[in-house]
Scaffold this motif. Structure first.
Motif, PDB file in Angstrom:
ATOM      1  N   THR A  82       0.833  -1.204   0.000  1.00  0.00           N
ATOM      2  CA  THR A  82       0.000   0.000   0.000  1.00  0.00           C
ATOM      3  C   THR A  82       0.868   1.256   0.000  1.00  0.00           C
ATOM      4  O   THR A  82       0.588   2.223  -0.704  1.00  0.00           O
ATOM      5  N   MET A  83       1.946   1.241   0.787  1.00  0.00           N
ATOM      6  CA  MET A  83       2.836   2.402   0.863  1.00  0.00           C
ATOM      7  C   MET A  83       3.484   2.711  -0.483  1.00  0.00           C
ATOM      8  O   MET A  83       3.742   3.867  -0.805  1.00  0.00           O
ATOM      9  N   ILE A  84       3.757   1.649  -1.249  1.00  0.00           N
ATOM     10  CA  ILE A  84       4.469   1.804  -2.522  1.00  0.00           C
ATOM     11  C   ILE A  84       3.509   1.935  -3.697  1.00  0.00           C
ATOM     12  O   ILE A  84       3.862   2.477  -4.731  1.00  0.00           O
ATOM     13  N   GLY A  85       2.297   1.424  -3.533  1.00  0.00           N
ATOM     14  CA  GLY A  85       1.344   1.451  -4.629  1.00  0.00           C
ATOM     15  C   GLY A  85       1.424   0.196  -5.489  1.00  0.00           C
ATOM     16  O   GLY A  85       1.222   0.241  -6.703  1.00  0.00           O
ATOM     17  N   LEU A  86       1.721  -0.925  -4.830  1.00  0.00           N
ATOM     18  CA  LEU A  86       1.811  -2.217  -5.517  1.00  0.00           C
ATOM     19  C   LEU A  86       0.835  -3.196  -4.872  1.00  0.00           C
ATOM     20  O   LEU A  86       0.169  -2.873  -3.902  1.00  0.00           O
ATOM     21  N   THR A  87       0.827  -4.410  -5.397  1.00  0.00           N
ATOM     22  CA  THR A  87       0.033  -5.472  -4.784  1.00  0.00           C
ATOM     23  C   THR A  87       0.911  -6.244  -3.796  1.00  0.00           C
ATOM     24  O   THR A  87       2.132  -6.297  -3.976  1.00  0.00           O
ATOM     25  N   PRO A  88       0.307  -6.860  -2.786  1.00  0.00           N
ATOM     26  CA  PRO A  88       1.086  -7.699  -1.874  1.00  0.00           C
ATOM     27  C   PRO A  88       1.815  -8.822  -2.622  1.00  0.00           C
ATOM     28  O   PRO A  88       2.901  -9.235  -2.222  1.00  0.00           O
TER      29      PRO A  88
ATOM     30  N   ASP B  67      13.557   4.829   0.731  1.00  0.00           N
ATOM     31  CA  ASP B  67      12.982   5.958   1.457  1.00  0.00           C
ATOM     32  C   ASP B  67      12.132   5.484   2.634  1.00  0.00           C
ATOM     33  O   ASP B  67      12.244   6.005   3.749  1.00  0.00           O
ATOM     34  N   ILE B  68      11.307   4.485   2.412  1.00  0.00           N
ATOM     35  CA  ILE B  68      10.436   3.953   3.469  1.00  0.00           C
ATOM     36  C   ILE B  68      11.244   3.405   4.640  1.00  0.00           C
ATOM     37  O   ILE B  68      10.929   3.652   5.798  1.00  0.00           O
ATOM     38  N   PHE B  69      12.316   2.671   4.322  1.00  0.00           N
ATOM     39  CA  PHE B  69      13.105   2.019   5.376  1.00  0.00           C
ATOM     40  C   PHE B  69      14.299   2.859   5.838  1.00  0.00           C
ATOM     41  O   PHE B  69      15.053   2.433   6.704  1.00  0.00           O
ATOM     42  N   HIS B  70      14.473   4.039   5.242  1.00  0.00           N
ATOM     43  CA  HIS B  70      15.584   4.926   5.615  1.00  0.00           C
ATOM     44  C   HIS B  70      16.928   4.230   5.476  1.00  0.00           C
ATOM     45  O   HIS B  70      17.769   4.261   6.380  1.00  0.00           O
TER      46      HIS B  70
END
Length: 108
Positions: free
Chosen positions: A22-28, A51-54
């Motif tokens: 969801t954060m990336i805009g993909l499917t699981p 970016d999400i995981f720094h």
């Protein structure tokens, strides 16, 4: 290697594959493919993950580079760096090879 690192980062932050997708805009399912190394993420997704995981993209791809929180250097770090830089090229290559082998051994 990316798959193991991605899974480790995701689980360490208690994200589900659905959360990350969801954060990336993909499917699981795509996250699952990346973690199982059945597919490689394109550059734009790699940048979003970093970016999400720094972390750096080097860390995602190779397992080294900047991790989530850089820690201040300690005296032991300085001693190791001094000794490493005093080695000739062959010595440095040997140390890096051993370090990489040990890192692979303990990588989750």
């Amino acid at each position: 290697m990316l798959g193991k690192i991605l899974r480790h980062l995701r689980e360490s932050r208690e994200y589900t594959q659905k959360d990350l997708a969801t954060m990336i805009g993909l499917t699981p399912k795509m996250i699952s493919f990346y973690e199982k190394e059945q597919r490689q993420p394109p550059i734009d997704v790699l940048l979003k993950l970093a970016d999400i995981f720094h972390v750096s993209t080097d860390y995602l791809l190779k397992g080294f580079g900047s991790d989530s929180l850089p820690r201040p250097r300690q005296e032991a770090d300085e001693i190791m760096l001094t000794k490493f830089h005093a080695l000739d090229q062959r010595g440095q290559e040997n140390v890096l090879s051993i370090l990489d082998m040990e890192y692979q051994r303990v990588l989750p």
